[in-house]
Design a protein around this motif. Structure first.
Motif, PDB file in Angstrom:
ATOM      1  N   ASP A  23      -7.797  -7.001   5.511  1.00 56.20           N
ATOM      2  CA  ASP A  23      -8.610  -5.884   5.018  1.00 56.20           C
ATOM      3  C   ASP A  23      -9.762  -5.540   5.954  1.00 56.20           C
ATOM      4  OD1 ASP A  23      -7.097  -5.464   2.725  1.00 56.20           O
ATOM      5  OD2 ASP A  23      -8.260  -6.892   1.539  1.00 56.20           O
ATOM      6  N   GLU A  75      -5.608 -12.172   3.259  1.00 54.78           N
ATOM      7  CA  GLU A  75      -5.868 -10.835   2.715  1.00 54.78           C
ATOM      8  C   GLU A  75      -7.212 -10.291   3.185  1.00 54.78           C
ATOM      9  OE1 GLU A  75      -5.365 -11.015  -1.525  1.00 54.78           O
ATOM     10  OE2 GLU A  75      -3.311 -11.795  -1.362  1.00 54.78           O
ATOM     11  N   SER A  76      -8.240 -11.105   3.160  1.00 58.53           N
ATOM     12  CA  SER A  76      -9.563 -10.614   3.590  1.00 58.53           C
ATOM     13  C   SER A  76      -9.571 -10.320   5.084  1.00 58.53           C
ATOM     14  CB  SER A  76     -10.651 -11.616   3.216  1.00 58.53           C
ATOM     15  OG  SER A  76     -10.409 -12.896   3.766  1.00 58.53           O
ATOM     16  N   GLN A 129     -15.563  -6.562  -0.113  1.00 57.97           N
ATOM     17  CA  GLN A 129     -14.145  -6.778  -0.407  1.00 57.97           C
ATOM     18  C   GLN A 129     -14.042  -7.773  -1.556  1.00 57.97           C
ATOM     19  OE1 GLN A 129     -11.862  -5.039   1.070  1.00 57.97           O
ATOM     20  NE2 GLN A 129     -12.312  -4.730   3.254  1.00 57.97           N
ATOM     21  N   ASN A 137      -5.298   1.427  -1.267  1.00 59.27           N
ATOM     22  CA  ASN A 137      -5.469   1.317   0.185  1.00 59.27           C
ATOM     23  C   ASN A 137      -6.966   1.357   0.479  1.00 59.27           C
ATOM     24  OD1 ASN A 137      -5.451   1.401   2.962  1.00 59.27           O
ATOM     25  ND2 ASN A 137      -4.082   3.158   3.127  1.00 59.27           N
ATOM     26  N   ARG A 138      -7.616   0.210   0.335  1.00 57.93           N
ATOM     27  CA  ARG A 138      -9.066   0.162   0.530  1.00 57.93           C
ATOM     28  C   ARG A 138      -9.466   0.615   1.928  1.00 57.93           C
ATOM     29  NH1 ARG A 138     -10.369  -5.952  -1.210  1.00 57.93           N
ATOM     30  NH2 ARG A 138      -9.075  -6.040  -3.082  1.00 57.93           N
ATOM     31  N   LEU A 139      -8.667   0.228   2.919  1.00 55.68           N
ATOM     32  CA  LEU A 139      -8.990   0.597   4.295  1.00 55.68           C
ATOM     33  C   LEU A 139      -9.182   2.101   4.411  1.00 55.68           C
ATOM     34  CD1 LEU A 139      -9.224   0.234   7.375  1.00 55.68           C
ATOM     35  CD2 LEU A 139      -6.709   0.200   7.464  1.00 55.68           C
ATOM     36  N   ARG A 199       0.820  -1.219   0.000  1.00 57.83           N
ATOM     37  CA  ARG A 199       0.000   0.000   0.000  1.00 57.83           C
ATOM     38  C   ARG A 199       0.853   1.269   0.000  1.00 57.83           C
ATOM     39  NH1 ARG A 199      -4.412  -1.990   4.621  1.00 57.83           N
ATOM     40  NH2 ARG A 199      -4.872  -3.954   3.568  1.00 57.83           N
TER      41      ARG A 199
END
Length: 630
Positions: free
Chosen positions: A482, A478-479, A463, A438-440, A290
């Motif tokens: 996230d 990964e999930s 997600q 950077n989805r978060l 990220r």
């Protein structure tokens, strides 16, 4: 720390043998041997296997002076094999052992909960301020000579706090709180600063991921207030084995790494130590990619408390939001004609709350006993089905009579028009989407913006991934990473995992439920709190855990601890309903919560006696029902 920008926390560099930590160095991964430390050959062989797997530090238990002295031989054997991986001595209860270990290891881990304080007895003690200050002086008198030995030998230290072994003194003054956990660490850190000793690493671990994450966040805040920037080691202790151990570790460790906290990690699995390294490596590599992402212009809601977060206030819509547990939405957009649905069925224990099927709503006789979400343009008002709108169909939402509606929405699409619509449509549940690096950050920005505008619509986080069945572990890690921070921040009313690959729907559904359980948000199965094992372990941990699981897996909602020795056993019992703890070689003690019920049971009888204890306390409904029917 910026909620919307991934940057690693700035820390000082600590020299640990030939492998420095913190500063500009990469995030290090490590493991711990489970061989007897007096067995030089076995320890050398396992250390080399860990190093060959990519481990950058290897820890060994040193429960006595003899074990500490044998580190000299182990170190020599590892170096003779051409391996320079630094060795770390793990010390509990006996400061003298730490003194000796500092002569032969590159780093020594001490536990503040039992370094000077007596072993935890769960007694409530009362101290005046003067008496408490005297206890701190006692720590300093014993700790400073150890620091002097470390200084002479260029040995680093880790101040490793475990939630399960806080001293009675700390517990009596601070209670079982993140504040108490952090203070246990800071008492020792302040002495290090006073003595100008800088080669210090810190860890705060717990089997409860909520406690672990909140405590580390608080530690970072307190250190910053006191002008400290020591590097941090991350781990979820007693995480267990298999998929649950990996997911639980990724949820807790990943939530902190995602905010730039953490300079080295260990994924503690009740498996061979070298198995931990690839998992840790995947976790770290997934987060650090990220770095350098496009800025997310988010603004935190005024009442958001990063250190002590509470769940965002939402208006319940059906069974979503409010005080209800987060829901699971499963994806079945690939539903086919009747007769070909077998591979799409959910596992009975992990039935999703909602199934999104786009425009492919199956015939009634082929539906699962749950609710269905369909695209708004083909929704007919059929019972137990609900429409989902893309944000560009917003004008049609007001014309839809459904009492529960879903809206797919990204942060960029949260316009004034959308805000106004959501204000007048509290029956809308948002399915948050993001394609950001950077989805978060983008999910946080969206949900904080909703809060800042007084909007109380629940939010389900979507997600998306693309993994094959062979990459199931990658998908799980990964999930879990996230979702971790979003769950701990209190920003999530549901989870929707989508995978564009060959992963089975059953595996995806099970992962969603496991993530929620790992984050202590929703319980759907038995939780096992089990240590990874070390040279202190007093029985075959992996075999025992397998037998305990086989006997108790049907007990949904219970937490059962399987601990190799007494170091953290009783303390972790407080977080578990029942405990199975090594007491002596081949002997086991059983606990209910933190109370020891039966001591020194032969190991071959202990699993059956554990099951009997559970049944006697009425915690085996299946057994009780069968008994009543006889």
């Amino acid at each position: 720390m910026d909620l919307f920008d991934y940057q690693r926390r700035e820390t000082c560099e600590v020299q640990i043998g030939s492998t420095p930590l913190g500063g500009q160095n990469p995030i290090r991964v490590q493991s711990m041997t489970n061989t007897v430390t007096l067995d030089t050959e076995a320890c050398v062989a396992q250390t080399l296997r860990i190093a060959q797997a990519g481990g950058e530090y290897v820890r060994l238990t040193t429960q006595g002076v003899r074990e500490a002295e044998n580190l000299k031989n182990i170190n020599a054997g590892v170096r003779a094999a051409g391996c320079n991986v630094p060795l770390v001595a793990d010390v509990h209860f006996n400061p003298r052992v730490a003194d000796v270990a500092a002569e032969y290891a590159e780093k020594v881990r001490i536990n503040p909960g039992n370094y000077v304080d007596s072993a935890r007895t769960f007694k409530q003690l009362t101290y005046t301020d003067e008496e408490y200050a005297a206890e701190i002086r006692k720590i300093e008198e014993r700790f400073v000579p150890f620091l002097d030995i470390c200084r002479r030998n260029h040995t680093a230290i880790r101040i490793g706090v475990n939630h399960g072994s806080l001293s009675d003194r700390i517990m009596s003054r601070y209670g079982d709180t993140p504040e108490g956990i952090v203070e246990s660490c800071m008492e020792f850190l302040r002495i290090c600063v006073k003595q100008d000793f800088k080669d210090v690493v810190i860890s705060i671990k717990a089997s409860n991921t909520v406690v672990m994450v909140q405590s580390v966040r608080l530690l970072v805040q307190v250190m910053e207030q006191e002008g400290m920037n020591f590097p941090i080691h991350l781990g979820v202790t007693e995480a267990g084995d298999g998929e649950d151990g990996r997911i639980k570790s990724a949820v807790g460790i990943g939530a902190l790494l995602a905010d730039g906290i953490g300079d080295t990690i260990r994924v503690s699995l009740s498996e061979a130590p070298e198995n931990e390294i690839p998992v840790a490596r995947k976790l770290v590599d997934y987060v650090v990619q990220r770095q350098g992402h496009i800025m997310v212009p988010g603004i935190a809601a005024e009442d958001f408390n990063y250190v002590h977060p509470v769940r965002r206030i939402t208006r319940a819509v059906g069974n979503i939001g409010g005080d209800q547990v987060p829901v699971v939405v499963a994806d079945r957009m690939d539903l086919q004609a009747a007769g070909t649905l077998a591979s799409h069925q959910s596992a009975p224990d992990f039935l999703p709350d909602y199934i999104y099927c786009g425009q492919n709503l199956p015939e009634k006789e082929h539906r699962e006993p749950t609710a269905y979400i369909v695209d708004a343009d083909c929704w007919t008002g059929e019972e137990n089905t609900y429409p989902a709108f893309p944000y560009n169909m917003l004008p049609f939402m007001g014309q839809c009579p459904a009492k529960l509606k879903f809206l797919f929405l990204s942060y960029a699409a949260l316009t004034e028009e959308v805000r106004a619509c959501l204000k007048y449509h509290p029956e809308v549940v948002i399915i948050a989407q993001s394609n950001h690096k950077n989805r978060l950050a983008e999910f946080r920005a969206l949900i904080h913006e909703l809060t800042r505008n007084g909007l109380q619509n629940p939010v389900i986080v979507f997600q998306h991934y693309a993994h094959s069945q062979e990459e199931k572990e990658d998908f799980q890690i990964e999930s879990a990473v996230d979702m971790g921070a979003l769950l701990f921040d209190g920003l999530c009313d549901g989870i929707y995992l989508y995978n564009n690959g060959s992963l089975s729907h059953q595996d995806i559904d099970a992962t969603a439920f496991s993530i929620l359980q790992a984050a202590r948000q929703r319980t759907s199965k038995t939780e096992y709190i089990s240590c990874p094992g070390c040279g202190r372990t007093l029985y075959d941990l992996q075999d025992t855990l397998a037998r305990v699981k086989a006997a108790t897996a049907h007990l949904k909602g219970l937490k059962i601890a399987v601990m190799g020795c007494i170091v953290n056993g009783p303390g972790e019992m407080a977080d578990a309903d029942y405990g199975y703890v090594g007491a002596a070689r081949g002997k086991v003690s059983l606990y209910k919560k933190k109370e020891c019920i039966e001591k020194n049971i032969p190991a071959e009888e202990a699993v059956e006696k554990l099951l009997r204890l559970i049944r006697e306390n009425g915690d085996d409904p299946e057994y009780n029902a069968n008994k009543e029917n006889l």
